[in-house]
Design a protein around this motif. Structure first.
Motif, PDB file in Angstrom:
ATOM      1  N   GLU A   1      62.810  33.382 102.863  1.00 16.72           N
ATOM      2  CA  GLU A   1      62.508  34.746 103.342  1.00 16.72           C
ATOM      3  C   GLU A   1      61.607  34.740 104.558  1.00 16.72           C
ATOM      4  OE1 GLU A   1      61.284  37.366 100.170  1.00 16.72           O
ATOM      5  OE2 GLU A   1      62.684  36.443  98.766  1.00 16.72           O
ATOM      6  N   GLU A   2      61.736  33.721 105.392  1.00 13.72           N
ATOM      7  CA  GLU A   2      60.959  33.669 106.631  1.00 13.72           C
ATOM      8  C   GLU A   2      61.628  34.460 107.750  1.00 13.72           C
ATOM      9  OE1 GLU A   2      59.485  29.128 105.604  1.00 13.72           O
ATOM     10  OE2 GLU A   2      60.617  29.467 107.435  1.00 13.72           O
ATOM     11  N   GLY A   3      62.913  34.671 107.620  1.00 13.96           N
ATOM     12  CA  GLY A   3      63.621  35.393 108.676  1.00 13.96           C
ATOM     13  C   GLY A   3      64.996  35.835 108.230  1.00 13.96           C
ATOM     14  N   ILE A   4      65.653  36.549 109.124  1.00 15.77           N
ATOM     15  CA  ILE A   4      67.019  37.038 108.890  1.00 15.77           C
ATOM     16  C   ILE A   4      67.875  36.550 110.051  1.00 15.77           C
ATOM     17  CG2 ILE A   4      68.455  39.137 108.883  1.00 15.77           C
ATOM     18  CD1 ILE A   4      66.313  40.511 107.230  1.00 15.77           C
ATOM     19  N   ALA A   5      69.064  36.063 109.732  1.00 16.90           N
ATOM     20  CA  ALA A   5      69.993  35.585 110.754  1.00 16.90           C
ATOM     21  C   ALA A   5      71.263  36.426 110.698  1.00 16.90           C
ATOM     22  CB  ALA A   5      70.330  34.116 110.508  1.00 16.90           C
TER      23      ALA A   5
ATOM     24  N   ILE B   1      75.523  39.045 107.906  1.00 16.94           N
ATOM     25  CA  ILE B   1      74.050  38.999 107.843  1.00 16.94           C
ATOM     26  C   ILE B   1      73.662  37.958 106.797  1.00 16.94           C
ATOM     27  CG2 ILE B   1      71.949  40.336 107.393  1.00 16.94           C
ATOM     28  CD1 ILE B   1      73.742  42.886 107.704  1.00 16.94           C
ATOM     29  N   HIS B   2      72.714  37.097 107.166  1.00 17.72           N
ATOM     30  CA  HIS B   2      72.179  36.144 106.201  1.00 17.72           C
ATOM     31  C   HIS B   2      70.745  36.561 105.894  1.00 17.72           C
ATOM     32  CE1 HIS B   2      75.605  33.611 107.253  1.00 17.72           C
ATOM     33  NE2 HIS B   2      75.309  33.858 108.513  1.00 17.72           N
ATOM     34  N   ALA B   3      70.528  37.067 104.694  1.00 15.44           N
ATOM     35  CA  ALA B   3      69.194  37.529 104.301  1.00 15.44           C
ATOM     36  C   ALA B   3      69.022  37.324 102.802  1.00 15.44           C
ATOM     37  CB  ALA B   3      69.012  39.003 104.648  1.00 15.44           C
ATOM     38  N   GLU B   4      67.894  36.753 102.425  1.00 15.83           N
ATOM     39  CA  GLU B   4      67.641  36.560 100.995  1.00 15.83           C
ATOM     40  C   GLU B   4      67.256  37.901 100.363  1.00 15.83           C
ATOM     41  OE1 GLU B   4      68.296  33.372 100.353  1.00 15.83           O
ATOM     42  OE2 GLU B   4      68.294  33.752  98.207  1.00 15.83           O
ATOM     43  N   ARG B   5      66.432  38.641 101.088  1.00 11.70           N
ATOM     44  CA  ARG B   5      65.971  39.963 100.694  1.00 11.70           C
ATOM     45  C   ARG B   5      65.760  40.757 101.964  1.00 11.70           C
ATOM     46  NH1 ARG B   5      61.390  41.648  97.684  1.00 11.70           N
ATOM     47  NH2 ARG B   5      60.201  40.233  98.977  1.00 11.70           N
TER      48      ARG B   5
ATOM     49  N   ALA C   1      77.003  40.941 104.012  1.00 14.39           N
ATOM     50  CA  ALA C   1      75.673  40.339 103.874  1.00 14.39           C
ATOM     51  C   ALA C   1      75.687  39.352 102.731  1.00 14.39           C
ATOM     52  CB  ALA C   1      74.624  41.422 103.631  1.00 14.39           C
ATOM     53  N   GLY C   2      75.000  38.233 102.946  1.00 12.38           N
ATOM     54  CA  GLY C   2      74.896  37.242 101.881  1.00 12.38           C
ATOM     55  C   GLY C   2      73.561  36.537 101.955  1.00 12.38           C
ATOM     56  N   THR C   3      73.190  35.873 100.879  1.00  7.44           N
ATOM     57  CA  THR C   3      71.948  35.097 100.862  1.00  7.44           C
ATOM     58  C   THR C   3      72.265  33.659 101.274  1.00  7.44           C
ATOM     59  OG1 THR C   3      72.156  34.258  98.613  1.00  7.44           O
ATOM     60  CG2 THR C   3      71.202  36.461  98.860  1.00  7.44           C
TER      61      THR C   3
END
Ligand code: MG
Length: 166
Positions: free
Chosen positions: A149-153, A104-108, A137-139
């Motif tokens: 933080e516009e989306g999650i990949a 998962i790529h997510a900043e928050r 999961a990583g940023t």
């Protein structure tokens, strides 16, 4: 007789936009956050990537083909349905999920404390032990659309193996 390799590898990738006024559903669970993923279904990017990995391994097209986002049946639908259908197609072709690896790529939000709950849920959905379900999961170090933080990949790899004894 059709060719049936003993193993089939697949990969999947999905992105959804983070918007206000939606629940954040990821990996089949609800995660407390001020925004959620936008989409026709519940927009669970993790389960969508898993679906595409399974369908890809089967060389059976993609999630958009099987579950078009123009079909009112899938409006706000629990994406578990898509995974279960993909697993059913795999079983029909004589395969089961051997293992799964997801990033998962997510900043928050911070996902660390939700990973094991997701692994448990995904394990149920793909009918493989939790020890065979990897979720990381990583940023993006604040770079790009994930970083803003516009989306999650999410990207996913799956290995299918021939199911002995059906
Ligand atoms: Mg999707």
């Amino acid at each position: 007789m059709t060719f049936q390799p003993p193993y089939r590898i697949g990969n999947g990738f999905d992105v959804h936009r983070l918007v206000a006024g939606r629940k954040l559903i990821l990996g089949g669970i609800e995660i407390p956050f001020e925004r959620g993923l936008e989409g026709h279904s519940d927009a669970d990017a993790l389960l969508h990537a898993v679906c595409d990995a399974i369908l890809g391994a089967l060389a059976a097209g993609d999630i958009g083909q099987h579950f078009p986002n123009t079909d009112p049946r899938w409006k706000d639908c629990d994406s578990a349905v898509f995974v279960q259908e993909s697993v059913r197609l795999a079983r029909q072709a004589g395969y089961r999920v051997s293992n799964l690896d997801v990033t998962i790529h997510a900043e928050r939000p911070k996902l660390r404390f939700h990973i094991d709950t997701m692994r448990k849920r995904v394990s149920e959905l793909v009918d493989a032990p939790e020890s065979c379900i990897g979720i990381k999961a990583g940023t993006m170090e604040k770079m790009g659309f994930v970083g803003r933080e516009e989306g999650i990949a999410v990207s996913a790899s799956v290995l299918l193996q021939v199911a002995s004894g059906g």
